[in-house]
Design an enzyme around this catalytic site. Structure first.
Site, short mmCIF file in Angstrom:
data_model
loop_
_atom_site.label_atom_id
_atom_site.label_comp_id
_atom_site.label_asym_id
_atom_site.label_seq_id
_atom_site.Cartn_x
_atom_site.Cartn_y
_atom_site.Cartn_z
N LYS A 59 -12.64 31.17 -0.24
CA LYS A 59 -11.37 31.98 -0.03
C LYS A 59 -10.43 31.17 0.92
O LYS A 59 -9.30 31.19 0.66
CB LYS A 59 -11.70 33.46 0.80
CG LYS A 59 -12.48 34.34 -0.01
CD LYS A 59 -12.68 35.55 0.69
CE LYS A 59 -13.29 36.73 -0.15
NZ LYS A 59 -13.49 37.70 0.67
N ASN A 144 -18.69 37.01 18.78
CA ASN A 144 -18.94 35.71 17.83
C ASN A 144 -20.16 34.66 18.42
O ASN A 144 -19.94 34.35 19.49
CB ASN A 144 -17.77 35.02 17.19
CG ASN A 144 -18.39 34.37 15.99
OD1 ASN A 144 -19.02 35.00 15.10
ND2 ASN A 144 -17.93 33.17 15.79
P1 NDP Z 1 -17.82 33.37 7.21
O1 NDP Z 1 -18.85 32.47 6.58
O2 NDP Z 1 -16.33 33.25 6.96
O3 NDP Z 1 -18.20 34.01 8.63
C1 NDP Z 1 -19.33 34.31 8.86
C2 NDP Z 1 -19.55 34.90 10.20
O4 NDP Z 1 -20.89 35.37 10.51
C3 NDP Z 1 -19.47 33.83 11.37
O5 NDP Z 1 -18.54 34.71 12.54
C4 NDP Z 1 -20.55 33.47 11.75
O6 NDP Z 1 -20.83 33.22 13.19
C5 NDP Z 1 -21.33 34.87 11.42
N1 NDP Z 1 -22.72 34.77 11.40
C6 NDP Z 1 -23.58 34.17 10.39
N2 NDP Z 1 -24.90 34.08 10.77
C7 NDP Z 1 -24.95 34.69 11.92
C8 NDP Z 1 -26.07 35.05 12.85
N3 NDP Z 1 -27.50 34.78 12.13
N4 NDP Z 1 -25.91 35.66 13.71
C9 NDP Z 1 -24.66 36.03 14.44
N5 NDP Z 1 -23.59 35.82 13.77
C10 NDP Z 1 -23.74 35.02 12.40
O7 NDP Z 1 -18.14 34.56 6.21
P2 NDP Z 1 -16.87 36.11 6.01
O8 NDP Z 1 -16.30 36.17 7.16
O9 NDP Z 1 -16.25 35.57 4.65
O10 NDP Z 1 -18.02 36.95 5.36
C11 NDP Z 1 -18.80 37.82 6.30
C12 NDP Z 1 -19.66 38.83 5.58
O11 NDP Z 1 -18.59 39.89 4.96
C13 NDP Z 1 -20.24 38.32 4.22
O12 NDP Z 1 -21.44 38.82 4.27
C14 NDP Z 1 -19.44 39.13 3.04
O13 NDP Z 1 -20.09 39.14 2.01
C15 NDP Z 1 -18.89 40.18 3.68
N6 NDP Z 1 -17.74 40.68 3.13
C16 NDP Z 1 -17.61 41.86 2.45
C17 NDP Z 1 -16.55 42.22 1.84
C18 NDP Z 1 -16.39 43.63 1.10
O14 NDP Z 1 -15.55 43.93 0.15
N7 NDP Z 1 -17.12 44.47 1.45
C19 NDP Z 1 -15.19 41.44 1.95
C20 NDP Z 1 -15.34 40.23 2.49
C21 NDP Z 1 -16.47 39.97 3.22
P3 NDP Z 1 -20.42 31.52 13.27
O15 NDP Z 1 -18.69 31.59 13.74
O16 NDP Z 1 -20.95 31.40 14.90
O17 NDP Z 1 -20.77 30.59 12.48
#
Ligand code: NDP
Length: 269
Positions: A59, A144
């Site tokens: 995205k 975060n």
């Molecule tokens: P991104 O990859 O952009 O961001 C991921 C986020 O998760 C970051 O803030 C990352 O932290 C954090 N993260 C990942 N692993 C961990 C962990 N083990 N502990 C703590 N924090 C963690 O993903 P998106 O923001 O695009 O998506 C996030 C979720 O939302 C996805 O699972 C997606 O499927 C879901 N989603 C659902 C939608 C719906 O319609 N229901 C729409 C959009 C998204 P850091 O910055 O430190 O890496």
């Protein structure tokens, strides 16, 4: 379009919407990663494609490719909906925020004047921040793992309301009316570093993940006696409904589609 793409429920959702209107559509999953996106999208347009959804993690990459953006797309810094009615002018949009707002409305989760915690600072968190601030919460805190990402969001969105960074370590001593899990940790079966014992009995817990990916946060919320727990399946359907509206100018009944998907999930559990 995206990579991975096999897991996507969007064809089922869009075909259900089309059936509500006896509309004949063709909505397929198309594999595209950063290397091949330009070619795949060009071929989609030349074959008569009029709309495309983009799935994570493509995205933000796709956002950088288009200059004709809706305001909600610009604030989200990522694209989930492309409209190609005029082949020369592609409109880039993001319907995740409105999908989230509609789903919390469907579930009677209050935001106005409430203390909100968002876990995560990726594309999903960014996509819901402007619409949340539009509902005038008392305060929005963002936790975060990587602090600079959260601080960047705070600095961008603070003109629209009270937003601040909070570390995971500080959470134990705090109370929130609503906690929104916008991390992707559940995709790996993990939970963000939340306190084991947390007073959540007056807290609405919303996980943007659904299916197996929602299990860790939903279990945590349940173990801490959350007031109400909702996963992101409704948001998925609501963001799709908004894309369907953008492309076809037709409203749909999302409730039936959400119920059907939940029944299918239960049958497959
Ligand atoms: P991104 O990859 O952009 O961001 C991921 C986020 O998760 C970051 O803030 C990352 O932290 C954090 N993260 C990942 N692993 C961990 C962990 N083990 N502990 C703590 N924090 C963690 O993903 P998106 O923001 O695009 O998506 C996030 C979720 O939302 C996805 O699972 C997606 O499927 C879901 N989603 C659902 C939608 C719906 O319609 N229901 C729409 C959009 C998204 P850091 O910055 O430190 O890496």
């Amino acid at each position: 379009m995206g990579s991975p793409i096999d897991h996507s429920l969007s064809p089922i959702i869009h075909n259900s919407f089309a059936a509500q209107h006896d509309l004949s559509i063709k909505y397929d999953k198309i594999f595209a990663d950063e290397k091949i996106f330009d070619d795949v999208f060009a071929s989609f347009i030349s074959s008569g494609g009029i709309g495309a959804n983009i799935t994570s993690p493509l995205k933000e990459y796709v956002f950088a490719k288009f200059s004709n953006l809706t305001d909600r797309c610009r604030h989200a810094n990522s694209v989930n909906t492309l409209t190609c009615k005029d082949k020369k002018l592609i409109l880039a949009d993001n319907t995740d925020g409105i999908g989230f707002i509609r789903d919390i409305g469907n579930n009677n989760i209050p935001i106005t004047n409430k203390n909100i915690l968002i876990l995560g600072a990726g594309g999903a968190a960014r996509g819901i921040l402007r619409p949340i601030l539009g509902l005038s919460p008392k305060k929005v805190s963002i936790a975060n793992r990587t602090k600079p990402r959260a601080v960047e969001l705070v600095n961008y969105f603070k003109v629209w309301g009270k937003v601040r960074y909070v570390s995971y370590r500080e959470l134990r001593a705090k109370r929130f009316d609503v906690i929104i899990n916008a991390t992707s940790s559940g995709l790996y079966g993990e939970l963000p570093s939340l306190p084991d014992r947390f007073s959540a009995d007056e807290t609405y817990c919303y996980d943007m993940n659904y299916g197996n990916a929602a299990k860790p946060f939903v279990s945590w919320a349940s173990a801490n006696n959350a007031l109400q727990i909702v996963d992101g399946l409704g948001m998925l359907v609501e963001q799709a409904a908004e894309s369907f509206w953008v492309w076809n100018n037709l409203k749909v009944n999302t409730d039936i589609v959400i119920k059907d998907l939940r029944n299918t999930q239960l049958a497959n559990a």
